[in-house]
Design an enzyme around this catalytic site. Sequence first.
Site, PDB file in Angstrom:
ATOM      1  N   THR A  99      -4.689  16.172  26.750  1.00  0.00           N
ATOM      2  CA  THR A  99      -4.567  14.719  26.787  1.00  0.00           C
ATOM      3  C   THR A  99      -5.938  14.114  26.536  1.00  0.00           C
ATOM      4  O   THR A  99      -6.867  14.317  27.315  1.00  0.00           O
ATOM      5  CB  THR A  99      -4.032  14.242  28.152  1.00  0.00           C
ATOM      6  OG1 THR A  99      -2.742  14.823  28.366  1.00  0.00           O
ATOM      7  CG2 THR A  99      -3.913  12.727  28.193  1.00  0.00           C
ATOM      8  N   LYS A 175       1.309   9.790  24.409  1.00  0.00           N
ATOM      9  CA  LYS A 175       1.000  10.502  25.653  1.00  0.00           C
ATOM     10  C   LYS A 175       0.253   9.592  26.616  1.00  0.00           C
ATOM     11  O   LYS A 175       0.460   9.650  27.837  1.00  0.00           O
ATOM     12  CB  LYS A 175       0.165  11.756  25.351  1.00  0.00           C
ATOM     13  CG  LYS A 175      -0.230  12.578  26.605  1.00  0.00           C
ATOM     14  CD  LYS A 175       0.974  13.095  27.360  1.00  0.00           C
ATOM     15  CE  LYS A 175       0.628  13.770  28.680  1.00  0.00           C
ATOM     16  NZ  LYS A 175      -0.128  15.009  28.555  1.00  0.00           N
ATOM     17  N   LYS A 243      -8.976  11.100  35.007  1.00  0.00           N
ATOM     18  CA  LYS A 243      -9.258  11.128  33.562  1.00  0.00           C
ATOM     19  C   LYS A 243      -8.213  10.348  32.770  1.00  0.00           C
ATOM     20  O   LYS A 243      -8.540   9.470  31.954  1.00  0.00           O
ATOM     21  CB  LYS A 243      -9.303  12.568  33.055  1.00  0.00           C
ATOM     22  CG  LYS A 243      -9.365  12.686  31.532  1.00  0.00           C
ATOM     23  CD  LYS A 243      -9.277  14.132  31.072  1.00  0.00           C
ATOM     24  CE  LYS A 243      -7.923  14.766  31.266  1.00  0.00           C
ATOM     25  NZ  LYS A 243      -6.992  14.472  30.139  1.00  0.00           N
TER      26      LYS A 243
END
Length: 302
Positions: A99, A175, A243
């Site tokens: 990701t 995503k 993150k």
Amino acid sequence: MQETKKAAVIGLGSMGWGAALSLLKAGFAVRGCDIRSDALARFTEAGGDACTTPALAAETADVILVYVINSKQVEDVVFGPNGALETAKPGTVFLLCSTMAPSATTDIAERLETAGMLVIDAPVSGGHVRALAGEITVMASGSQEAFDRASAALDAISAKVFRLGDRPGAGSQVKMINQLLAGVHIAATAEAMTLAAKAGIDLKTLYDVIRVSAGSSWMFENRGEHIVSGDYAPRSAVNIFVKDLGIVASEAEKAGAITPLAASALNLFVEASEAGLGQEDDAAVAKILARKSGATLPGMEE
């Protein structure tokens, strides 16, 4: 259609491990790379070829799946010393499964294509259980040639591949939205379970009711069970959502979008990380709310 049977998996964490085993089950010769010696030993026992550097893993592969944590690690394992690009054959397909911010994905993909490689932007979702079963969802974008060459590998690791465009970047955009929802749902699950504990509701009973009611979500079903059992062994750690929601916040700011729920969830994950919970399961954000509420959850000391 060309179907490859030689693969490399760089990063044998929960998702990469599932992908590597799924490829082995599908008849691939798989080289796996990780910095942890215990993961490499387990991979050897599972029938894989363990490699200590990405360069070793990449030298025979037709398709390389990259499952490290963030864009910096992707750059390191691909372009750095002993990186995959040192030995990868021209035309090798790189599946970027980490990701990352869409801009980072695009930059890495362009550099790989300039070096003669094919690239699929291929972030994944579904959790470690679905990864082990070869049933993850892949949010993918890339050229038709790349998809043709990687078709057997994608079939082995996934239940569904969404084709989102012919250029890398689109997969990472989708995503990012998925992670916005996932992070908010985890935070909401933590809040709901903490309120229930404070109100004296039996958490197992609450979980059984909500998981079949309108207020449920995939994250409530999955992470709610972790909270009920007091099991915070990391499947996906708190720091992962620091993150990922950080990417959401940054990209939203660039786009001029307002994301107040994502911002609140990010603050909760950051607070949990700063409290020393960063390597625990992401459901551990519930501990922060419980401490502030004066509630005790399973797995917390009285």
